[in-house]
Write a protein that holds these residues in place. Structure first.
Motif, PDB file in Angstrom:
ATOM      1  N   GLN A 330      -3.218  54.855 -72.364  1.00  0.00           N
ATOM      2  CA  GLN A 330      -2.764  54.104 -71.204  1.00  0.00           C
ATOM      3  C   GLN A 330      -3.808  54.231 -70.098  1.00  0.00           C
ATOM      4  OE1 GLN A 330       1.073  55.212 -69.659  1.00  0.00           O
ATOM      5  NE2 GLN A 330       1.287  53.312 -68.509  1.00  0.00           N
ATOM      6  N   ALA A 331      -4.280  53.088 -69.626  1.00  0.00           N
ATOM      7  CA  ALA A 331      -5.365  53.080 -68.650  1.00  0.00           C
ATOM      8  C   ALA A 331      -4.832  53.392 -67.257  1.00  0.00           C
ATOM      9  CB  ALA A 331      -6.066  51.726 -68.650  1.00  0.00           C
ATOM     10  N   GLY A 332      -5.587  54.143 -66.511  1.00  0.00           N
ATOM     11  CA  GLY A 332      -5.250  54.448 -65.130  1.00  0.00           C
ATOM     12  C   GLY A 332      -6.452  54.223 -64.227  1.00  0.00           C
ATOM     13  N   GLY A 333      -6.245  54.308 -62.947  1.00  0.00           N
ATOM     14  CA  GLY A 333      -7.323  54.128 -61.987  1.00  0.00           C
ATOM     15  C   GLY A 333      -7.907  55.446 -61.539  1.00  0.00           C
ATOM     16  N   ALA A 345       6.748  49.524 -52.448  1.00  0.00           N
ATOM     17  CA  ALA A 345       6.902  48.069 -52.309  1.00  0.00           C
ATOM     18  C   ALA A 345       6.763  47.407 -53.666  1.00  0.00           C
ATOM     19  CB  ALA A 345       5.864  47.513 -51.340  1.00  0.00           C
ATOM     20  N   TRP A 346       7.664  46.469 -53.941  1.00  0.00           N
ATOM     21  CA  TRP A 346       7.542  45.566 -55.088  1.00  0.00           C
ATOM     22  C   TRP A 346       7.198  44.187 -54.502  1.00  0.00           C
ATOM     23  CZ3 TRP A 346      11.258  49.277 -54.611  1.00  0.00           C
ATOM     24  CH2 TRP A 346      11.385  50.207 -55.647  1.00  0.00           C
ATOM     25  N   ARG A 407      -0.977  51.406 -52.114  1.00  0.00           N
ATOM     26  CA  ARG A 407      -1.938  51.272 -53.217  1.00  0.00           C
ATOM     27  C   ARG A 407      -1.215  50.845 -54.473  1.00  0.00           C
ATOM     28  NH1 ARG A 407      -7.048  53.651 -52.079  1.00  0.00           N
ATOM     29  NH2 ARG A 407      -7.632  52.718 -54.077  1.00  0.00           N
ATOM     30  N   ASP A 408      -1.783  49.841 -55.134  1.00  0.00           N
ATOM     31  CA  ASP A 408      -1.229  49.372 -56.403  1.00  0.00           C
ATOM     32  C   ASP A 408      -1.164  50.544 -57.381  1.00  0.00           C
ATOM     33  OD1 ASP A 408      -0.845  48.150 -58.998  1.00  0.00           O
ATOM     34  OD2 ASP A 408      -1.538  46.256 -58.143  1.00  0.00           O
TER      35      ASP A 408
END
Length: 592
Positions: A330-333, A345-346, A407-408
């Motif tokens: 699973q990729a992360g930042g 927030a959505w 932050r996303d």
């Protein structure tokens, strides 16, 4: 159910072994030791017919060999073979176990970091079977068979070399049986590979039925479904039996094929040798040649037999490799923060679980302030659980953004992101470990004072001292021996110990009696203090005191406000409230 997809033909053996080599490379010293032992053992094979030739030509006839030399030579020969066999077996075990540990570790590490679709595409029994049993059996069979193959080939080469030295013309007859034997082994190995792959799928399906029946034993008895489940088990069991018989047929045909070819070659050799014997060939040379020829039959039969464990071992290990290669991490930042404020927030979020299926969330836009307590309510399947599972990236948004402190979440390092959340749900999961380890889950050096404080805050301070080993007491499989309230409070203690800034409560007091509910509610009140809290509707008492209530229906936010405001509005919340607490309960639907 077993797969009906045709099994593709296997890749060349060299290519398949190259894929596995990185896992066995660290243990290559053992492989070298095993090869050395195999070489020594193979070198002693021609010594037996050579000793017979010497005895017949010079010992019994000419009397030139001392009697004491015969037992000395035999004892020395077999002592050397025994030492070589021991060295080969030890080297084999070192290599097989080294490769098995490396591959199994890589698989288990992938389970902990893979994209979460892995757990929807594979059931628990299939993954456990691959990681534990397939790798174990595959490594042992493959390395053992390859060592046997090397030892067998070296033995054949040594014996053929001796035969060529004795009589090159007769040896050519022996060599004639190799091409048809190689062709037969190739055909049967391909057949065996296909059957082995289908057997793996059938074994997984059978194990899954057993797993389901163990987990759902009460439900099955309640509905008197034992006979139905027995038929399901028997059907798969019979399929597995049929595949096992096909595998046996493919494997068993190799030995008689080899023996038939060897018998034909031996007959021709004996006839030609008898003809040559009439023209002056010594008795010792004749007996030595026939003995070496007969000794050649055993390694040839072994060469045919090892096709089965090589095929099965490769198929088992390749299944583990396929799991590694087909399931990306699973990729992360890169973004990291020690502790967030808790702003969530959505932003126009859509979620679709499967292509062509409906959307679990449809354009949801919602903002939660740091420290705010927000209750999520709505009918079953309205999207409540989907909404909160987006935060730690247990699922991914199809469209839109999910933000934590602006932050996303896709920009966050996954470890740093998930460090910000604690979750308490109605489906409590406990590991078969100590009370301390379950409360301090993820902490390599648990602080006992902090563990005890967390247990006290969860209203368990009068419980853990009564346990046989205190904090060192093992809770057992999912803590099944504890009451529902105790397990729920133990989960709350774990969340308190983690001390994450964002708290998710998913039906945390569902199905508890009044006493347990009161204790859990007290513990939850302590846990929620100073944290951003998302509460999926569990009991009206918590919903009523939330800072804000968000109502979802059909994957959309239909209304939000305080308890009083929503009742006054007379919308969906008011109707659900009028119907009572049962209207807020959600089932196990993943989109609920």
């Amino acid at each position: 159910m077993t797969s009906t997809t045709p099994t593709p033909p296997p890749a060349p053996l060299q290519q398949r072994l190259r894929r596995l080599w990185p896992y066995f490379r660290p243990a290559r010293a053992g492989l070298g030791l095993a090869l050395l032992g195999a070489l020594l053992a193979a070198a002693t094979e021609p010594a037996i017919p050579a000793l017979l030739k010497l005895l017949l030509d010079e010992g019994f006839v000419a009397g030139q060999v001392p009697l004491w030399a015969v037992p000395l030579a035999l004892v020395g020969l077999f002592a050397l073979r025994g030492l070589a066999t021991f060295v080969a077996q030890y080297g084999l075990a070192y290599t097989a176990n080294g490769g098995m540990v490396a591959l199994r570790r890589a698989l288990f590490e992938r389970l902990g970091h893979a994209e979460l679709r892995l757990f929807t595409e594979h059931n628990a029994s299939q993954l456990a079977n691959t990681v534990v049993y397939e790798v174990n059996n595959g490594a042992g069979q493959l390395v053992g068979a390859l060592l046997t193959a090397v030892r067998t080939v070296l033995t054949i080469v040594a014996l053929l070399g001796y035969l060529l030295w004795l009589n090159w013309a007769l040896t050519l007859v022996v060599l004639a049986m190799f091409p048809p034997m190689a062709w037969g082994m190739r055909v049967l190995s391909r057949r065996l590979y296909g059957v082995t792959r289908r057997s793996q799928d059938a074994t997984d399906a059978l194990a899954y039925v057993v797993e389901e029946n163990v987990l759902a034993h009460r439900l099955i008895r309640l509905h008197e479904a034992q006979a139905q489940q027995q038929q399901r088990f028997d059907r798969l069991n019979t399929t597995l039996r049929g595949l096992a018989l096909k595998s046996t047929v493919a494997a068993a045909l190799m030995t008689p094929l080899t023996q038939l070819l060897a018998a034909a070659a031996l007959s021709a050799v004996i006839v030609m040798a008898l003809v040559q014997a009439q023209s002056g060939v010594s008795v010792g040379s004749f007996v030595g040649f026939v003995t070496a020829m007969l000794m050649l039959v055993t390694p040839l039969r072994q060469l045919a037999d090892i096709a089965t464990p090589i095929t099965r071992g490769l198929a088992a290990l390749e299944r583990g490799l396929a799991l590694l290669e087909a399931t990306p991490l699973q990729a992360g930042g890169q973004h990291d923060a020690p502790r967030v404020r808790g702003a969530i927030a959505w932003d126009d979020v859509w979620v679709q679980y499967r292509h062509g299926a409906g959307h679990a969330l449809q354009g949801v836009t919602l903002h939660v302030q740091p420290g705010e307590v927000v209750a999520l309510v709505g009918p079953s399947g309205s999207g409540k659980t989907t909404l909160v599972n987006l935060l730690p990236r247990f699922i991914e948004a199809s469209r839109g953004r999910v933000l934590l402190d602006g932050r996303d979440v896709r920009e966050w390092d996954l470890v740093a992101l998930r460090r910000q959340f604690a979750m308490v749900s109605q489906d409590v999961v406990m590991l078969n470990d100590t009370v301390r380890a379950n409360v301090a889950l993820g902490d390599p050096n648990p602080d006992d004072a902090r563990v005890q404080a967390a247990l006290a805050a969860a209203n368990l301070d009068d419980w853990w001292p009564t346990l046989p080993q205190g904090l060192d007491t093992v809770v057992g499989h999912n803590a099944a021996q504890l009451s529902g309230g105790q397990r729920q409070r133990l989960a709350i203690a774990r969340a308190i110990y983690k001390d994450a800034p964002v708290l998710i409560l998913d039906e945390a007091t569902s199905a508890l009696d009044n006493t347990s509910e009161r204790l859990v509610q007290q513990a939850l009140a302590r846990l929620m203090t100073g944290r951003t809290t998302l509460v999926i509707a569990h009991r009206l008492s918590t919903i009523e005191h939330a800072d804000r209530i968000v109502v979802l229906e059909g994957g959309c936010v239909v209304e939000q406000g305080t308890h009083a405001e929503l009742l006054a509005a007379g919308g969906l919340y008011a109707r659900l409230h009028a119907r009572g607490e049962a209207a807020f309960a959600s089932d196990a639907n993943p989109v609920g």
